[in-house]
Design a protein around this motif. Sequence first.
Motif, PDB file in Angstrom:
ATOM      1  N   LYS A  28       0.847  -1.173   0.000  1.00 21.97           N
ATOM      2  CA  LYS A  28       0.000   0.000   0.000  1.00 21.97           C
ATOM      3  C   LYS A  28       0.894   1.239   0.000  1.00 21.97           C
ATOM      4  O   LYS A  28       1.939   1.249   0.633  1.00 21.97           O
ATOM      5  N   THR A  29       0.458   2.291  -0.695  1.00 22.97           N
ATOM      6  CA  THR A  29       1.185   3.560  -0.727  1.00 22.97           C
ATOM      7  C   THR A  29       0.222   4.694  -0.405  1.00 22.97           C
ATOM      8  O   THR A  29      -0.881   4.745  -0.948  1.00 22.97           O
ATOM      9  N   VAL A  30       0.656   5.581   0.507  1.00 25.53           N
ATOM     10  CA  VAL A  30      -0.130   6.764   0.857  1.00 25.53           C
ATOM     11  C   VAL A  30       0.771   7.987   0.745  1.00 25.53           C
ATOM     12  O   VAL A  30       2.001   7.874   0.769  1.00 25.53           O
ATOM     13  N   GLU A  31       0.125   9.147   0.636  1.00 20.55           N
ATOM     14  CA  GLU A  31       0.875  10.399   0.636  1.00 20.55           C
ATOM     15  C   GLU A  31       0.476  11.181   1.869  1.00 20.55           C
ATOM     16  O   GLU A  31      -0.718  11.385   2.135  1.00 20.55           O
ATOM     17  N   ARG A  32       1.486  11.590   2.634  1.00 24.02           N
ATOM     18  CA  ARG A  32       1.267  12.409   3.826  1.00 24.02           C
ATOM     19  C   ARG A  32       2.379  13.437   3.914  1.00 24.02           C
ATOM     20  O   ARG A  32       3.540  13.127   3.694  1.00 24.02           O
ATOM     21  N   ASP A  33       1.990  14.641   4.255  1.00 25.22           N
ATOM     22  CA  ASP A  33       2.959  15.715   4.464  1.00 25.22           C
ATOM     23  C   ASP A  33       3.861  15.903   3.246  1.00 25.22           C
ATOM     24  O   ASP A  33       5.045  16.194   3.372  1.00 25.22           O
ATOM     25  N   LEU A  40       4.955  13.625   1.241  1.00 26.83           N
ATOM     26  CA  LEU A  40       5.846  12.478   1.039  1.00 26.83           C
ATOM     27  C   LEU A  40       5.033  11.234   0.728  1.00 26.83           C
ATOM     28  O   LEU A  40       3.896  11.092   1.183  1.00 26.83           O
ATOM     29  N   LYS A  41       5.619  10.325  -0.033  1.00 27.47           N
ATOM     30  CA  LYS A  41       4.971   9.046  -0.338  1.00 27.47           C
ATOM     31  C   LYS A  41       5.574   7.957   0.550  1.00 27.47           C
ATOM     32  O   LYS A  41       6.799   7.858   0.665  1.00 27.47           O
ATOM     33  N   PHE A  42       4.698   7.161   1.143  1.00 24.09           N
ATOM     34  CA  PHE A  42       5.110   6.072   2.015  1.00 24.09           C
ATOM     35  C   PHE A  42       4.484   4.772   1.523  1.00 24.09           C
ATOM     36  O   PHE A  42       3.267   4.687   1.381  1.00 24.09           O
ATOM     37  N   SER A  43       5.302   3.766   1.287  1.00 22.83           N
ATOM     38  CA  SER A  43       4.818   2.431   0.949  1.00 22.83           C
ATOM     39  C   SER A  43       5.083   1.518   2.138  1.00 22.83           C
ATOM     40  O   SER A  43       6.129   1.618   2.788  1.00 22.83           O
ATOM     41  N   PHE A  44       4.149   0.628   2.414  1.00 26.35           N
ATOM     42  CA  PHE A  44       4.246  -0.239   3.582  1.00 26.35           C
ATOM     43  C   PHE A  44       3.339  -1.434   3.388  1.00 26.35           C
ATOM     44  O   PHE A  44       2.534  -1.471   2.459  1.00 26.35           O
ATOM     45  N   ILE A  45       3.437  -2.403   4.295  1.00 29.99           N
ATOM     46  CA  ILE A  45       2.617  -3.595   4.191  1.00 29.99           C
ATOM     47  C   ILE A  45       1.510  -3.628   5.246  1.00 29.99           C
ATOM     48  O   ILE A  45       0.464  -4.200   5.026  1.00 29.99           O
ATOM     49  N   HIS A  46       1.733  -2.989   6.399  1.00 31.16           N
ATOM     50  CA  HIS A  46       0.810  -3.102   7.526  1.00 31.16           C
ATOM     51  C   HIS A  46       0.327  -1.705   7.939  1.00 31.16           C
ATOM     52  O   HIS A  46       1.097  -0.923   8.488  1.00 31.16           O
ATOM     53  N   GLN A  47      -0.949  -1.394   7.680  1.00 33.30           N
ATOM     54  CA  GLN A  47      -1.495  -0.053   7.921  1.00 33.30           C
ATOM     55  C   GLN A  47      -1.378   0.373   9.386  1.00 33.30           C
ATOM     56  O   GLN A  47      -0.921   1.481   9.669  1.00 33.30           O
ATOM     57  N   GLU A  48      -1.787  -0.470  10.305  1.00 32.19           N
ATOM     58  CA  GLU A  48      -1.765  -0.112  11.728  1.00 32.19           C
ATOM     59  C   GLU A  48      -0.333   0.184  12.199  1.00 32.19           C
ATOM     60  O   GLU A  48      -0.088   1.140  12.926  1.00 32.19           O
ATOM     61  N   SER A  71      16.387   1.235  10.396  1.00 33.46           N
ATOM     62  CA  SER A  71      15.642   2.170   9.544  1.00 33.46           C
ATOM     63  C   SER A  71      14.225   1.733   9.235  1.00 33.46           C
ATOM     64  O   SER A  71      13.393   2.551   8.857  1.00 33.46           O
ATOM     65  N   HIS A  72      13.966   0.439   9.332  1.00 37.71           N
ATOM     66  CA  HIS A  72      12.662  -0.117   9.009  1.00 37.71           C
ATOM     67  C   HIS A  72      12.316   0.291   7.582  1.00 37.71           C
ATOM     68  O   HIS A  72      13.103   0.077   6.683  1.00 37.71           O
ATOM     69  N   ILE A  73      11.154   0.894   7.355  1.00 42.03           N
ATOM     70  CA  ILE A  73      10.739   1.261   5.993  1.00 42.03           C
ATOM     71  C   ILE A  73      11.147   2.690   5.628  1.00 42.03           C
ATOM     72  O   ILE A  73      10.834   3.175   4.555  1.00 42.03           O
ATOM     73  N   LEU A 107      12.098   0.106   2.318  1.00 43.64           N
ATOM     74  CA  LEU A 107      12.996   1.232   2.569  1.00 43.64           C
ATOM     75  C   LEU A 107      13.531   1.767   1.238  1.00 43.64           C
ATOM     76  O   LEU A 107      13.474   2.976   0.982  1.00 43.64           O
ATOM     77  N   GLN A 108      14.006   0.882   0.390  1.00 42.80           N
ATOM     78  CA  GLN A 108      14.505   1.292  -0.925  1.00 42.80           C
ATOM     79  C   GLN A 108      13.423   2.024  -1.715  1.00 42.80           C
ATOM     80  O   GLN A 108      13.680   3.071  -2.316  1.00 42.80           O
ATOM     81  N   ARG A 109      12.235   1.456  -1.717  1.00 47.76           N
ATOM     82  CA  ARG A 109      11.127   2.059  -2.472  1.00 47.76           C
ATOM     83  C   ARG A 109      10.784   3.446  -1.937  1.00 47.76           C
ATOM     84  O   ARG A 109      10.565   4.381  -2.712  1.00 47.76           O
TER      85      ARG A 109
END
Length: 176
Positions: free
Chosen positions: A1-6, A8-16, A47-49, A78-80
């Motif tokens: 999943k990818t969202v945009e906040r502030d 910036l784009k953030f991709s991650f696997i776990h929303q919570e 660094s995590h994601i 993290l790379q993404r």
Amino acid sequence: KTVERDGLKFSFIHQEEFDAIYKAIFTDGEYNFTTTNPAPRIIDAGSHIGVATLFFKKRYPTAQVVCFEPNPSTFSFLQRNIAQNGLEGVTLINAALASEKGETSFYIENPQEGEIPYTWGDSAAKNKWLGENPEAYKTISVQATTLSDFLDEPINLLKLDVEGSEEEVLTEAEEK
């Protein structure tokens, strides 16, 4: 999943998990720091994601950041996140920090079928995040390196979030 906040784009696997990390860093200011150096040198260990790295680069765009993330799956996010935000001055290292170079055991969540794994508590040290049930986690082998190899010049911030291995990492680098 990818969202945009502030912006910036953030991709991650776990929303919570992402929401909790984002809140701690961007809303609560967990890693707020000030420096007069317009291009601070930052080490982001664990660094995590990359949420903290994106925070540091938003605050100090010319910062030089060295990121360490040992989990290969998490490292790909993290790379993404670094790439999709066009960040420069960021060095990504797919390794754990440890007392010596080589390979080390790394503990990651072993989710039940259909569950999305948490990756926030992955660790080279067995810790409270793993719980008491040995079936709740699995062990993988990851590359390890030493912090002292990256302390050839002063740093402005050492973010050391390595889930229980902090003492080992700092003891190894003590002379530097």
